[in-house]
Write a protein that holds these residues in place. Structure first.
Motif, PDB file in Angstrom:
ATOM      1  N   GLU A   1      -2.361  -3.053  -5.242  1.00  0.00           N
ATOM      2  CA  GLU A   1      -3.506  -3.026  -4.321  1.00  0.00           C
ATOM      3  C   GLU A   1      -4.476  -4.177  -4.576  1.00  0.00           C
ATOM      4  O   GLU A   1      -5.322  -4.470  -3.740  1.00  0.00           O
TER       5      GLU A   1
ATOM      6  N   ASP B   1      -2.234   0.188  -8.979  1.00  0.00           N
ATOM      7  CA  ASP B   1      -3.503  -0.553  -8.840  1.00  0.00           C
ATOM      8  C   ASP B   1      -3.235  -2.046  -8.653  1.00  0.00           C
ATOM      9  O   ASP B   1      -3.867  -2.709  -7.828  1.00  0.00           O
TER      10      ASP B   1
ATOM     11  N   ARG C   1       0.820  -1.206   0.000  1.00  0.00           N
ATOM     12  CA  ARG C   1       0.000   0.000   0.000  1.00  0.00           C
ATOM     13  C   ARG C   1       0.863   1.269   0.000  1.00  0.00           C
ATOM     14  O   ARG C   1       0.576   2.219  -0.717  1.00  0.00           O
TER      15      ARG C   1
END
Ligand SMILES: [Zn+2]
Length: 275
Positions: A230, A227, A190
């Motif tokens: 994640e 992205d 993250r």
């Protein structure tokens, strides 16, 4: 057949690869040349450089891993971010090679004798003067300026080189289709995704080049990869047998055809999934 292979990327940029899967970039300006990374150091990377230019290059490391800084001892002076300078210690370089190749030799047993002989070819010709490559450092090569961007994560002192003239970021291992984030001081996925999103806001760049492979990625790959990180979960990841002390290394993968590579991956530990 030569050990190094030289690929011309554009009129003033070359990518010099060696057989163990890593490459260095050579940037030419009107007055100076810059060599970014020195490979494993088994053979003299100065030789392919000298075939391209008469200018003795300024030498830098994108980070201190043994496949990027291994040839530093063939030069009198090198630039590296201060946070990675401790990795240049010869014992730590050897440790990294042992770890890297311990795994490779298990997967590809034919590498054992090859690596034995390559290791004999290493030289500690110089103990180079280490100069600080801080964030925002400008290498003015004459008509071409490359700027360093400190981008910690893959290692604490990783840097990306920004070349505004060719609208290219040279990311080393910091942005990559197979990112390694399984080291003790690695950020969480993250945290790394957040740093990538910030990088993706840079204006004036169209493409990225990496250390491990000739593939050119569009600038939008940075956002995609943020992205991607994640989307990684424990359930969707598989355990690898890469040795990392007592901590298993996990791998999350997605198909990479859209970017011209067989797969996009990230390797990390369970702790990286926190937060
Ligand atoms: Zn690396």
């Amino acid at each position: 057949m030569g050990y190094f292979k030289t690929h011309k990327i554009d009129a003033d940029t070359y990518y010099i690869t060696e057989p163990l899967g890593v490459g260095a970039y050579l940037f030419l300006g009107n007055d100076r040349a810059l060599l970014s990374d020195t490979g494993y150091g088994y053979m003299d990377i100065g030789k392919p450089v000298a075939r391209i230019t008469d200018m003795p290059p300024i030498v830098m490391n994108t980070h201190g891993h043994a496949d990027h800084a291994g040839g530093d001892t063939r030069f009198k002076e090198i630039y590296i971010h201060p946070a990675d300078a401790p990795l240049l210690d010869p014992n730590r370089q050897k440790e990294q090679r042992d770890l890297l190749f311990g795994y490779a030799k298990k997967v590809y047993p034919f590498l054992t004798p090859i690596l034995f002989f390559l290791e004999l070819r290493r030289t500690e010709k110089y103990k180079p003067v280490v100069k600080a490559l801080d964030d925002g450092h400008l290498f003015d090569l004459g008509g071409r300026v490359l700027e360093s961007i400190h981008f910690p994560g893959h290692t604490p002192g990783s840097v990306i080189l920004a070349d505004r003239r060719t609208k290219t970021l040279y990311a080393g291992d910091a942005v990559n289709h197979g990112l390694f984030l399984f080291f003790p001081d690695s950020p969480t996925l993250r945290e790394y995704a957040a740093a990538l999103r910030k990088l993706a806001r840079l204006q004036g760049f169209e493409r990225i080049r990496v250390s491990h492979g000739l593939t050119e990625f569009p600038f939008g790959f940075i956002e995609y990869y943020a992205d991607f990180l994640e989307r990684a979960t424990l359930e969707k990841s598989e355990r690898t047998d890469i040795p990392n002390g007592a901590t298993p290394v996990l791998k999350y993968t997605e198909p990479g055809e859209a970017y011209g590579v067989s797969e996009i991956s990230a390797l990390f530990t369970e702790g990286s999934l926190a937060g």
